[in-house]
Structures are given as C-alpha cells and as structure tokens.
Scaffold this active site. Sequence first.
Site, PDB file in Angstrom:
ATOM      1  N   GLY A   1       0.826  -1.246   0.045  1.00 20.25           N
ATOM      2  CA  GLY A   1      -0.050  -0.016  -0.117  1.00 20.25           C
ATOM      3  C   GLY A   1       0.794   1.284   0.166  1.00 20.25           C
ATOM      4  O   GLY A   1       0.471   2.250  -0.553  1.00 20.25           O
ATOM      5  N   ASP A   2       1.967   1.230   0.671  1.00 21.72           N
ATOM      6  CA  ASP A   2       2.937   2.359   0.939  1.00 21.72           C
ATOM      7  C   ASP A   2       3.356   2.677  -0.642  1.00 21.72           C
ATOM      8  O   ASP A   2       3.483   3.799  -1.305  1.00 21.72           O
ATOM      9  CB  ASP A   2       4.115   1.947   1.722  1.00 21.72           C
ATOM     10  CG  ASP A   2       4.976   3.309   1.584  1.00 21.72           C
ATOM     11  OD1 ASP A   2       4.698   4.237   2.103  1.00 21.72           O
ATOM     12  OD2 ASP A   2       6.248   3.221   1.261  1.00 21.72           O
TER      13      ASP A   2
END
Length: 129
Positions: free
Chosen positions: A24-25
């Site tokens: 997700g980062d």
Amino acid sequence: MSCVFPVPTVNAEELSSDTLAYLGDAVYNLYVKLHILKDVKARDLHKLSNTYVSREGQSKALDRIMTLLTEKERDIVRRGMNSKSARKHGNDRLYIKSTGFEALVGYLYLTDRERLGFLLKEGLRWEEV
C-alpha cells in the site's frame, strides 16, 4: 516493446498486514506522484508529494474516508493499525493510523482497484495544498 506491470497472483486474504501495508505504501506513493506531476514544477514535486505521503497526510486521508468504508475495509485498517510494523513506533498515533491506511490501500489494490480509486479520490483533497 511496451512495459507491462506484473499482475499480482497472490491472495490478499492470506497476506500479513505488514505485507499489505508495504504494498500500500508503494501504490499510494506512486498514485500521489502521478497525480501531482501535471501541475507541479519538478523542483517542488518531492515537497508536495510528502504532504500526502506522510504519516500526517495518510492519517488525514483515512479520517476522511472512514465513514465510507465497509466492515471488511474497517477490519483491514484495524489489522494494519495493530500490525508489528505499526506498533514498533510505540504510541505514535499518526504512524499507527497511516499504517492502517497503507494496509487498506494494499488490500484494495489486490482486490478491487475501482473501489481503491474511489476511496483515494474521496480521501485526498488536492485543492487543500
């Protein structure tokens, strides 16, 4: 010859919260950078992207979308907030929330990119910068 990004062949349900947050980062970072490219001078790209891709920016985005999340999505956020990587920073509430947000982004990237796009648009207020 064109470059095509690989299609993930993993089951998002089987991944740890830390793995989802890691993915997700990266996804969120790329999303923000691609969005601001068109309107920002090169020398200002890093500074502007950091207002969104930071624990403060991601916490704000999560706050904006919490009421829109399904029970499953809220569960992913909770799992991310309770993950080992979130807790390694002690009681830093912004870091914990941003890790929950990243886990959600990673999960939705793997399971429902249309939903992810909707939530990112709702969570980000580009005009506020």
